[in-house]
Scaffold this active site. Structure first.
Site, PDB file in Angstrom:
ATOM      1  N   ASP A   1      24.342 -14.234  19.898  1.00 21.55           N
ATOM      2  CA  ASP A   1      24.380 -12.788  20.126  1.00 21.55           C
ATOM      3  C   ASP A   1      25.771 -12.304  20.516  1.00 21.55           C
ATOM      4  O   ASP A   1      25.965 -11.125  20.746  1.00 21.55           O
ATOM      5  CB  ASP A   1      23.389 -12.401  21.226  1.00 21.55           C
ATOM      6  CG  ASP A   1      23.824 -12.888  22.599  1.00 21.55           C
ATOM      7  OD1 ASP A   1      24.107 -14.092  22.740  1.00 21.55           O
ATOM      8  OD2 ASP A   1      23.902 -12.064  23.535  1.00 21.55           O
TER       9      ASP A   1
ATOM     10  N   ASP B   1      20.237 -17.258  25.884  1.00 21.22           N
ATOM     11  CA  ASP B   1      20.178 -15.896  26.412  1.00 21.22           C
ATOM     12  C   ASP B   1      20.655 -14.904  25.362  1.00 21.22           C
ATOM     13  O   ASP B   1      21.738 -15.043  24.799  1.00 21.22           O
ATOM     14  CB  ASP B   1      21.045 -15.765  27.670  1.00 21.22           C
ATOM     15  CG  ASP B   1      20.477 -16.572  28.831  1.00 21.22           C
ATOM     16  OD1 ASP B   1      19.317 -16.339  29.201  1.00 21.22           O
ATOM     17  OD2 ASP B   1      21.199 -17.434  29.359  1.00 21.22           O
TER      18      ASP B   1
ATOM     19  N   ASP C   1      21.877 -20.109  20.438  1.00 20.18           N
ATOM     20  CA  ASP C   1      22.116 -19.743  21.823  1.00 20.18           C
ATOM     21  C   ASP C   1      20.773 -19.403  22.465  1.00 20.18           C
ATOM     22  O   ASP C   1      19.785 -19.150  21.762  1.00 20.18           O
ATOM     23  CB  ASP C   1      23.077 -18.551  21.870  1.00 20.18           C
ATOM     24  CG  ASP C   1      23.505 -18.209  23.288  1.00 20.18           C
ATOM     25  OD1 ASP C   1      23.737 -19.142  24.080  1.00 20.18           O
ATOM     26  OD2 ASP C   1      23.589 -17.010  23.606  1.00 20.18           O
TER      27      ASP C   1
END
Length: 259
Positions: A209, A15, A13
């Site tokens: 995250d 961000d 990922d």
């Protein structure tokens, strides 16, 4: 339990893993550099459909992260791939930005508000009541409802913003029609991404995250999963979920030596 095969390909990922509020997370540059130096297939993924891969390449480069255009995979590209497989050369009424409209143009789709095959909803900072009303009427008239991703909110410096999932819920309430979400946590986004780089799930890993999108998508696609604690999910929250990542690490810096 059978031992997992060595990791040959990496999906990560963007961000919360590589960058946070426009600033690279320590270790991100070393991780990307190691991937490029070793020649291992990799993709940087984002559910955000606003930007094209070329836009994101330029934004990351300004932050010092050199990610080639072909190594960026967005929910807009996953949506376009899905539509091209389902109904090649179709038509769509689109609510979204250049990332989504460009992806659909590139597969030969015609964008129209006249009897389209699909209504495609993506991310935009300028959702208009007029556009949403048109989407509702087209779906009621028979257009199929597609959404790039189910994220209900997005980040901004001022705080959370309503995102694609929230607007999709409004349209669903008005039409009674649920959309098909192409982005994470749909493992379709992972599988189409893996296909794009010629990788296989058994020898691939997903870094994220968020438990509810990144880790879930990686798990359902059959990959090893790594949760980093530099984004939304905290270590204390992991046990609330009925599934777990393969491993929890503090940050992307802890994975450089795994490449």
């Amino acid at each position: 339990m059978a031992e997992r095969k060595p990791i040959e390909s990496w999906l990560t990922d963007m961000d919360g893993v590589l960058i946070h509020e426009g600033v690279p997370i320590p270790g991100a540059d070393a991780f990307i550099t190691k991937l490029r130096d070793t020649g291992k297939p990799f993709l940087v993924l984002t559910n955000n459909s606003i930007y094209t891969a070329r836009d994101l390449h330029a934004r990351l480069a300004r932050m010092g992260l050199q990610v080639p255009v072909e190594n960026i995979w967005t929910s807009a590209l996953a949506t376009a791939k899905f539509l091209d497989d389902q109904r090649p050369g179709g038509t769509a009424y689109v609510i979204g930005e250049a990332g989504l409209t460009t992806a659909l143009h590139d597969i030969g789709y015609v964008l129209t508000d006249h009897d389209p095959d699909y209504v495609v909803l993506g991310e935009t900072r300028t959702y208009s009541f007029e556009a949403m009303t048109k989407a509702v009427r087209l779906i009621n008239a028979g257009a199929r409802f597609i959404c790039t991703n189910p994220d209900e909110t997005g980040p901004s410096l001022e705080g959370p913003l309503p995102a694609t999932g929230s607007v999709a819920a409004l349209i669903t309430k008005a039409t009674g029609k649920e959309p098909y979400f192409a982005g994470k946590p749909n493992p379709l986004m992972m599988r189409t991404g893996l296909n794009a780089i010629g990788a296989h799930s058994e020898t691939s890993a997903m870094i994220g995250d968020r438990m509810d999108t990144d880790i879930l998508a990686g798990l359902e696609a059959g990959m090893q999963t790594f949760l980093v604690l530099t984004g939304l999910t905290t270590e204390a929250e992991v046990d609330r979920y009925p599934f777990r990542p393969s491993k929890i690490v503090k940050s992307i810096a802890d994975l450089v030596e795994r490449v």
